[in-house]
Design an enzyme around this catalytic site. Structure first.
Site: not given
Ligand code: CA
Length: 590
Positions: A84, A136, A179, A196-197, A319, A406-407
């Site tokens: 990523e 990242r 990350t 956060a999960e 989420d 997303n990312w």
């Protein structure tokens, strides 16, 4: 451009002074002026506005089909590593990061490895890192390379040697992971937390780049109500939470990706994550917006003091992070130049905000199918669809928990005026888990797909196993079907789509980040597009999804670099016009 620092070294037996040219220093001025730096890629999003745009135009729509492989570098494929990362380039050297926090420097002309540093993380961390080991990107500043490491360390390495200069533990608990790419603002390393999960308590921090000393930390959700607020913004936030269990579960709101900085307004912008646990009913049982979850927050970088916030998904329960990459631009809206912040969070909408004060300028549907909300009101607050707040019986919701965006960073071209967004149309089934029990170190979403119908108290209704009807929020039947990944060109002036293409990377793969250049080339997922029309002009098979493409110029030659996930090895590929190296075979060795 970079300054060159010359150091005079006197050896004890040497009478003559030897001039040693050192690495060019990337300082505050270089970062502020990075948008105009044609030859290098000094920071994650190319510049503080995080445009992922380079003015380079040697490679353009007329010649891009002559692109070939100049060199590639095998990363060593750390076990189960995700790809990523977006690398940076300064003074002829490319710096980057790999999934388990391995950092590296290679010669940007040849791919020769200059150094490699392995933080040696226990792979027990695999289960703690949401979505697998990923990193990242790095930041470079004043002779050092900085990164957040998945086990919660923030490190500064010597830019020339890769040796550790300082290392600090950022996470307040072992469940915090890092990350995201770190950023440098005014001599400080800005670090956002992940995970956060795990239902951790989200925050972002600033460290002195020279010493590693923490300067400030901004908690995105309030803590234990029996203790004083760590900073005044939390007093307001605490009024939007109910019950008294959230602080035992963390609450979520991690800051794992999007950041940008405007040096003129002197505000740092971050996006915050979802609630932890996901189901608001668990963490805030009498409702509430749960500030500052799923929000854009603007702070003064010297102090971490908040200037404004804008919450995109109040009372998040799906989420729907707002951590997605942020892009800043100055654009004319209704004939007036506006300093805007553009954002496409997971929740399916595209927002244009006034970045000086957080005012909502416009918002519209990026996803064609959004079933959790019927639209946004005049202030940008979503109008929730009836039935979107699931209870114990399963409800299918669009977008899914993976989000419309997303990312994968979007890119903005000041030439075309368009934002290029790698996205996906998908849905997911949500239901409360009647057996949920919070446990530190576990994934604590609090949701499940139940095997039998339940009443509002979660009690099973006998006799209907296992055919649980899956329902949808009101109005979902009027929405178009989910169509999977897309690459959209978006006009932020009118907040509407210009064109959209459906990449061929399979239903789940939305490819990597986007890059757009002054040559009107849009790169995404190993393809080059005409940034005006969306026509595919060039493509290459890299065997797996690729991450953040960048471009740079050395000795008069423009290069395009991208990391790709392959077998047996993740690899960094670098392309140039008329280069002819063969693409290494990525066939899994049996
Ligand atoms: Ca999440």
């Amino acid at each position: 451009m970079s300054r060159t620092r010359l150091t005079v070294v006197f050896g004890p037996l040497l009478v003559t002074a030897i001039l040693i040219a050192q690495t060019k220093i990337v300082g505050d001025r270089e970062l502020r002026e990075a948008a105009r730096n044609t030859n290098e890629w000094l920071t994650y999003g190319h510049d503080y506005a995080e445009t992922h745009y380079s003015p380079l135009q040697q490679i353009d729509i007329t010649n891009v089909k002559r692109l070939g492989l100049a060199w590639s570098w095998a990363t060593g494929n750390p076990e189960r590593s995700r790809v990523e990362g977006t690398p940076v380039v300064a003074d002829g050297v490319l710096y980057g990061s790999l999934g388990w926090g391995v950092l590296f420097a290679v010669d940007a002309r040849t791919g020769k490895e200059l150094w490699r540093w392995d933080p040696d993380i226990s792979h027990d961390y695999f289960l703690k890192i949401c979505c697998g080991p990923s990193n990242r990107g790095v930041a470079i500043y004043n002779g050092k390379v900085f990164a957040g490491i998945p086990d919660g360390r923030v490190v500064a390495l010597d830019q020339r040697t890769g040796k550790v200069v300082w290392s600090v533990q950022d996470g307040p608990s072992k469940d915090n992971t890092l990350t995201s790419a770190v950023r440098i603002v005014k001599g400080k390393v800005i670090v956002g937390s992940s995970g956060a999960e795990q239902a951790v308590r989200g925050y972002f921090s600033a460290y002195d780049a020279e010493t590693g000393k923490r300067v400030w930390r901004f908690w995105t959700v309030p803590g234990d109500p029996s203790k004083p607020f760590e900073h005044p913004e939390l007093e307001m936030a605490a009024k939007t939470w109910t019950g008294d269990v959230w602080h035992k579960m963390g609450g979520g709101g991690t800051v794992w990706d999007g950041m940008a900085y405007d040096p003129d307004v002197d505000l740092l912008y971050v996006g915050t994550g979802n609630g932890g646990p996901w189901d608001r009913n668990i963490r805030s049982p009498q409702g509430g917006d749960n500030l500052f979850l799923a929000s854009i927050i603007a702070v003064k970088p010297d102090t971490g003091k908040m200037a404004w916030y804008f919450q995109e998904t109040p009372g998040d329960t799906w989420d729907y992070t707002a951590t997605q990459p942020i892009v800043l631009a100055d654009i004319a809206i209704n004939g007036k130049m506006r300093k805007v912040l553009m954002h496409a969070p997971k929740n399916g909408f595209f927002y244009v905000l006034d970045r000086t004060n957080g005012e909502f300028i416009s918002g519209s549907k990026l996803a064609k199918r959004i079933t959790w909300a019927t639209g946004l009101d005049a202030k940008g607050r979503p109008i929730e669809a009836e039935g979107a707040r699931y209870k114990y019986n399963p409800v299918r919701i669009s977008p899914s928990n993976l989000g419309t965006h997303n990312w994968q960073a979007m890119a903005y071209s000041p030439v075309t005026g368009l934002v290029y967004i790698p996205g996906s149309e998908s849905s997911a089934v949500f239901a409360r888990d009647p057996a949920f029990e919070f446990a530190h170190g576990n994934q604590n979403a609090g949701t499940s797909t139940p095997q039998r119908p339940r009443d509002d108290q979660g009690k099973a209704i006998p006799g209907q196993v296992p055919n649980v009807p899956i329902v949808e929020p009101a109005g979902a039947e009027n929405q178009p079907a989910d169509t999977g990944p897309f690459l959209a060109a978006w006009d932020p002036k009118t907040n509407s789509e210009r064109w959209r293409i459906q990449p061929t990377g399979g239903f789940l793969s939305r490819g990597g980040s986007a890059l757009v250049t002054g040559g009107n080339i849009l790169f995404h997922d190993a393809k080059a597009y005409n940034a005006v029309t969306g026509e595919v002009l060039w493509e290459v098979n890299l065997d797996g999804p690729s991450a953040g493409p960048i471009t740079y110029m050395l000795d008069g030659k423009q290069y395009i670099a991208v990391m790709a996930r392959g077998t047996p090895d993740n690899r960094l590929f670098v392309f140039a016009l008329d280069a002819k190296e063969p693409i290494p075979s990525l066939v899994l060795a049996k």
